[in-house]
Scaffold this motif. Structure first.
Motif, PDB file in Angstrom:
ATOM      1  N   PRO A 144      81.999 -19.216 -26.579  1.00 53.53           N
ATOM      2  CA  PRO A 144      80.430 -18.028 -26.516  1.00 53.53           C
ATOM      3  C   PRO A 144      79.563 -19.146 -26.560  1.00 53.53           C
ATOM      4  CG  PRO A 144      82.344 -17.161 -27.870  1.00 53.53           C
ATOM      5  CD  PRO A 144      82.908 -18.500 -27.841  1.00 53.53           C
ATOM      6  N   GLY A 145      78.990 -18.008 -24.968  1.00 50.57           N
ATOM      7  CA  GLY A 145      77.090 -19.098 -25.142  1.00 50.57           C
ATOM      8  C   GLY A 145      76.431 -18.328 -25.960  1.00 50.57           C
ATOM      9  N   PHE A 146      75.461 -17.859 -25.971  1.00 49.27           N
ATOM     10  CA  PHE A 146      74.143 -16.981 -25.755  1.00 49.27           C
ATOM     11  C   PHE A 146      72.958 -16.614 -24.758  1.00 49.27           C
ATOM     12  CE2 PHE A 146      71.809 -20.197 -27.928  1.00 49.27           C
ATOM     13  CZ  PHE A 146      70.690 -19.648 -28.032  1.00 49.27           C
ATOM     14  N   LEU A 147      72.230 -16.140 -24.425  1.00 50.75           N
ATOM     15  CA  LEU A 147      71.469 -16.304 -23.577  1.00 50.75           C
ATOM     16  C   LEU A 147      70.266 -15.158 -24.339  1.00 50.75           C
ATOM     17  CD1 LEU A 147      71.461 -13.534 -21.396  1.00 50.75           C
ATOM     18  CD2 LEU A 147      72.475 -14.914 -20.319  1.00 50.75           C
ATOM     19  N   ILE A 148      69.116 -15.425 -23.903  1.00 50.05           N
ATOM     20  CA  ILE A 148      67.689 -14.249 -24.168  1.00 50.05           C
ATOM     21  C   ILE A 148      68.057 -13.013 -23.096  1.00 50.05           C
ATOM     22  CG2 ILE A 148      65.427 -14.363 -24.699  1.00 50.05           C
ATOM     23  CD1 ILE A 148      65.659 -17.451 -25.513  1.00 50.05           C
ATOM     24  N   LYS A 149      67.935 -12.283 -23.324  1.00 49.85           N
ATOM     25  CA  LYS A 149      67.291 -10.908 -23.013  1.00 49.85           C
ATOM     26  C   LYS A 149      66.421 -10.730 -22.883  1.00 49.85           C
ATOM     27  CE  LYS A 149      70.032  -7.444 -24.029  1.00 49.85           C
ATOM     28  NZ  LYS A 149      70.976  -5.835 -24.145  1.00 49.85           N
ATOM     29  N   ALA A 150      65.321 -10.596 -22.036  1.00 48.54           N
ATOM     30  CA  ALA A 150      64.035 -10.933 -22.021  1.00 48.54           C
ATOM     31  C   ALA A 150      63.190  -9.540 -22.125  1.00 48.54           C
ATOM     32  CB  ALA A 150      63.187 -12.340 -21.635  1.00 48.54           C
ATOM     33  N   SER A 151      62.122  -9.086 -22.857  1.00 48.41           N
ATOM     34  CA  SER A 151      61.642  -8.078 -22.801  1.00 48.41           C
ATOM     35  C   SER A 151      60.190  -9.161 -22.476  1.00 48.41           C
ATOM     36  CB  SER A 151      61.434  -7.485 -24.142  1.00 48.41           C
ATOM     37  OG  SER A 151      61.308  -8.296 -24.635  1.00 48.41           O
ATOM     38  N   ASP A 152      60.051  -9.575 -22.588  1.00 48.75           N
ATOM     39  CA  ASP A 152      58.211 -10.352 -22.171  1.00 48.75           C
ATOM     40  C   ASP A 152      58.583 -11.532 -22.142  1.00 48.75           C
ATOM     41  OD1 ASP A 152      55.307  -9.954 -21.882  1.00 48.75           O
ATOM     42  OD2 ASP A 152      55.557 -10.637 -23.848  1.00 48.75           O
ATOM     43  N   VAL A 153      58.249 -11.758 -20.992  1.00 50.19           N
ATOM     44  CA  VAL A 153      57.528 -13.451 -20.848  1.00 50.19           C
ATOM     45  C   VAL A 153      55.818 -13.519 -19.853  1.00 50.19           C
ATOM     46  CG1 VAL A 153      57.923 -15.074 -18.925  1.00 50.19           C
ATOM     47  CG2 VAL A 153      60.152 -13.199 -19.349  1.00 50.19           C
TER      48      VAL A 153
END
Length: 124
Positions: A90-99
């Motif tokens: 499994p991998g991961f990603l960032i669920k962004a709330s701010d960019v």
């Protein structure tokens, strides 16, 4: 709750997509971030991080980010699995709330923004 902040350069232009179930826009950004140290052979090490943005944030990224621009993304982890390859880790990603965009705008984009602001002031 675990929050993560990642800073890096965008590896490709943003491609805005639509979620078929909700009809809302989203995009997957990929950034490259160099580590501060080198491997034992003296080579630079680079990490590639995927970032998921949704809704108005995705639209803003599509409008203002470009390949090579530096940005910072903050959000939560999302674990991803690969149904087509169950043996793959499994991998991961960032669920962004701010960019936040750290690179200055391109000259032609900045000129267009000034023109757009002038046109809207003239119309008012």
């Amino acid at each position: 709750m675990l929050k993560i902040t990642a800073i890096g350069n965008l590896t490709h232009d943003v491609e805005l997509k639509m979620n078929e179930a909700t009809g809302k826009p989203y995009a997957i950004l990929r950034i490259a971030s160099d580590r501060r140290y080198k491997d034992k052979d003296g080579n630079k090490l680079t990490d590639f991080i995927s970032i998921k943005v949704r809704g108005p944030l995705a639209e803003r990224c599509a409008a203002f980010a470009w390949k090579g621009c530096k940005l910072v993304a903050t959000g939560d982890f999302e674990t991803i699995t690969f149904a087509d390859d169950p043996q793959r880790q499994p991998g991961f990603l960032i669920k962004a709330s701010d960019v936040e965009f750290l690179s200055p705008r391109k000259a032609e984009d900045a000129a267009q923004a000034v023109e757009d602001m002038s046109a809207s002031e003239d119309a008012a």
